[in-house]
Design a protein around this motif. Structure first.
Motif, PDB file in Angstrom:
ATOM      1  N   ASN A  34       0.742  -1.192   0.049  1.00 14.18           N
ATOM      2  CA  ASN A  34       0.188  -0.011   0.146  1.00 14.18           C
ATOM      3  C   ASN A  34       0.930   1.236  -0.072  1.00 14.18           C
ATOM      4  O   ASN A  34       1.472   1.492   0.938  1.00 14.18           O
ATOM      5  CB  ASN A  34      -0.814  -0.068   1.168  1.00 14.18           C
ATOM      6  CG  ASN A  34      -1.799  -1.164   1.454  1.00 14.18           C
ATOM      7  OD1 ASN A  34      -2.364  -1.405   0.363  1.00 14.18           O
ATOM      8  ND2 ASN A  34      -1.867  -1.685   2.373  1.00 14.18           N
ATOM      9  N   PRO A  35       0.815   1.931  -1.311  1.00  9.64           N
ATOM     10  CA  PRO A  35       1.808   3.291  -1.042  1.00  9.64           C
ATOM     11  C   PRO A  35       1.475   4.119  -0.004  1.00  9.64           C
ATOM     12  O   PRO A  35       0.370   4.488   0.330  1.00  9.64           O
ATOM     13  CB  PRO A  35       1.594   3.846  -2.627  1.00  9.64           C
ATOM     14  CG  PRO A  35       0.940   2.640  -3.224  1.00  9.64           C
ATOM     15  CD  PRO A  35       0.155   1.750  -2.308  1.00  9.64           C
ATOM     16  N   ASP A  36       2.544   4.883   0.480  1.00  9.03           N
ATOM     17  CA  ASP A  36       2.721   5.927   1.648  1.00  9.03           C
ATOM     18  C   ASP A  36       2.129   7.340   1.013  1.00  9.03           C
ATOM     19  O   ASP A  36       2.191   7.286  -0.175  1.00  9.03           O
ATOM     20  CB  ASP A  36       3.864   5.734   2.246  1.00  9.03           C
ATOM     21  CG  ASP A  36       3.956   4.730   3.164  1.00  9.03           C
ATOM     22  OD1 ASP A  36       3.106   3.874   3.676  1.00  9.03           O
ATOM     23  OD2 ASP A  36       5.338   3.998   2.940  1.00  9.03           O
ATOM     24  N   ASP A  37       1.732   8.065   1.912  1.00 11.21           N
ATOM     25  CA  ASP A  37       1.626   9.389   1.536  1.00 11.21           C
ATOM     26  C   ASP A  37       2.854  10.144   1.970  1.00 11.21           C
ATOM     27  O   ASP A  37       3.423   9.812   3.083  1.00 11.21           O
ATOM     28  CB  ASP A  37       0.478  10.222   2.035  1.00 11.21           C
ATOM     29  CG  ASP A  37      -1.096   9.413   1.657  1.00 11.21           C
ATOM     30  OD1 ASP A  37      -0.813   8.976   0.278  1.00 11.21           O
ATOM     31  OD2 ASP A  37      -1.892   9.559   2.473  1.00 11.21           O
ATOM     32  N   VAL A  38       3.686  11.190   1.261  1.00  7.54           N
ATOM     33  CA  VAL A  38       4.592  11.575   1.455  1.00  7.54           C
ATOM     34  C   VAL A  38       4.626  13.157   1.636  1.00  7.54           C
ATOM     35  O   VAL A  38       3.990  13.776   0.939  1.00  7.54           O
ATOM     36  CB  VAL A  38       5.956  11.356   0.607  1.00  7.54           C
ATOM     37  CG1 VAL A  38       7.000  12.395   1.044  1.00  7.54           C
ATOM     38  CG2 VAL A  38       6.250   9.807   0.675  1.00  7.54           C
ATOM     39  N   HIS A  39       5.047  13.734   2.811  1.00  9.36           N
ATOM     40  CA  HIS A  39       5.012  15.368   3.016  1.00  9.36           C
ATOM     41  C   HIS A  39       6.235  15.739   3.208  1.00  9.36           C
ATOM     42  O   HIS A  39       6.990  15.368   3.960  1.00  9.36           O
ATOM     43  CB  HIS A  39       3.890  15.760   3.935  1.00  9.36           C
ATOM     44  CG  HIS A  39       4.118  17.167   4.360  1.00  9.36           C
ATOM     45  ND1 HIS A  39       3.255  17.927   3.688  1.00  9.36           N
ATOM     46  CD2 HIS A  39       4.402  17.678   5.192  1.00  9.36           C
ATOM     47  CE1 HIS A  39       3.360  19.105   4.260  1.00  9.36           C
ATOM     48  NE2 HIS A  39       4.087  19.281   5.131  1.00  9.36           N
ATOM     49  N   VAL A  40       6.869  16.892   2.286  1.00  7.80           N
ATOM     50  CA  VAL A  40       8.305  17.162   2.555  1.00  7.80           C
ATOM     51  C   VAL A  40       7.926  18.858   2.851  1.00  7.80           C
ATOM     52  O   VAL A  40       7.373  19.538   1.949  1.00  7.80           O
ATOM     53  CB  VAL A  40       9.116  17.232   1.303  1.00  7.80           C
ATOM     54  CG1 VAL A  40      10.382  18.020   1.533  1.00  7.80           C
ATOM     55  CG2 VAL A  40       9.382  15.695   1.099  1.00  7.80           C
ATOM     56  N   GLU A  41       8.805  19.418   3.880  1.00  5.44           N
ATOM     57  CA  GLU A  41       8.708  20.734   4.122  1.00  5.44           C
ATOM     58  C   GLU A  41      10.151  21.257   4.107  1.00  5.44           C
ATOM     59  O   GLU A  41      11.008  20.573   4.615  1.00  5.44           O
ATOM     60  CB  GLU A  41       8.264  21.222   5.490  1.00  5.44           C
ATOM     61  CG  GLU A  41       6.920  20.962   5.425  1.00  5.44           C
ATOM     62  CD  GLU A  41       6.174  21.526   6.774  1.00  5.44           C
ATOM     63  OE1 GLU A  41       6.817  22.328   7.666  1.00  5.44           O
ATOM     64  OE2 GLU A  41       5.199  21.089   7.296  1.00  5.44           O
ATOM     65  N   VAL A  42      10.454  22.328   3.426  1.00  2.83           N
ATOM     66  CA  VAL A  42      11.878  22.850   3.259  1.00  2.83           C
ATOM     67  C   VAL A  42      11.728  24.114   3.896  1.00  2.83           C
ATOM     68  O   VAL A  42      10.763  24.981   3.170  1.00  2.83           O
ATOM     69  CB  VAL A  42      12.474  22.783   2.059  1.00  2.83           C
ATOM     70  CG1 VAL A  42      13.833  23.194   1.892  1.00  2.83           C
ATOM     71  CG2 VAL A  42      12.508  21.092   1.735  1.00  2.83           C
ATOM     72  N   SER A  43      12.608  24.800   4.567  1.00  3.87           N
ATOM     73  CA  SER A  43      12.691  26.248   5.158  1.00  3.87           C
ATOM     74  C   SER A  43      13.853  26.627   4.775  1.00  3.87           C
ATOM     75  O   SER A  43      14.972  26.169   5.068  1.00  3.87           O
ATOM     76  CB  SER A  43      12.292  26.218   6.695  1.00  3.87           C
ATOM     77  OG  SER A  43      11.134  25.744   6.758  1.00  3.87           O
ATOM     78  N   LEU A  44      14.008  28.066   4.532  1.00  8.93           N
ATOM     79  CA  LEU A  44      15.415  28.869   4.220  1.00  8.93           C
ATOM     80  C   LEU A  44      15.300  29.921   5.289  1.00  8.93           C
ATOM     81  O   LEU A  44      14.626  30.363   6.059  1.00  8.93           O
ATOM     82  CB  LEU A  44      14.880  29.633   2.867  1.00  8.93           C
ATOM     83  CG  LEU A  44      15.151  28.826   1.739  1.00  8.93           C
ATOM     84  CD1 LEU A  44      14.676  29.651   0.183  1.00  8.93           C
ATOM     85  CD2 LEU A  44      16.363  28.445   1.349  1.00  8.93           C
ATOM     86  N   PRO A  45      16.538  30.388   5.349  1.00 11.71           N
ATOM     87  CA  PRO A  45      16.939  31.441   6.592  1.00 11.71           C
ATOM     88  C   PRO A  45      16.527  32.710   5.999  1.00 11.71           C
ATOM     89  O   PRO A  45      16.174  32.950   4.835  1.00 11.71           O
ATOM     90  CB  PRO A  45      18.555  31.167   6.634  1.00 11.71           C
ATOM     91  CG  PRO A  45      18.995  30.805   5.183  1.00 11.71           C
ATOM     92  CD  PRO A  45      17.763  29.789   4.816  1.00 11.71           C
TER      93      PRO A  45
END
Length: 85
Positions: A34-45
């Motif tokens: 069962n494929p997963d859900d993926v959430h990516v967050e990237v923050s900059l200075p």
């Protein structure tokens, strides 16, 4: 190992400098039933912001980008371009 139905959060803090250009995060598909859900967050200075993109959500101040894949059943690539601002 992540048990079925469980959630796992990975957080990486990266030290260094930001350079103009495109940054790429390759997300290879995992062989699962069962494929997963993926959430990516990237923050900059402060002093940097992400360029707007069709596939990536960028906050109004431009410093945080989010990328979601529902039913992660194939390789995905996240491309982000920071700019001074």
């Amino acid at each position: 190992t992540v048990p079925p139905g469980a959630t796992l959060t990975l957080e990486f803090d990266v030290a260094g400098s930001v350079e103009p250009g495109t940054y790429r995060l390759e997300l290879p598909r995992q062989p699962v039933v069962n494929p997963d859900d993926v959430h990516v967050e990237v923050s900059l200075p402060p002093g940097w912001r992400f360029e707007q993109s069709e596939r990536v959500g960028v906050d109004p101040d431009g410093r945080r980008a989010t990328f979601d894949v529902a039913g992660f059943d194939r390789d995905a690539t996240l491309e982000l371009t920071p700019e001074r601002g």
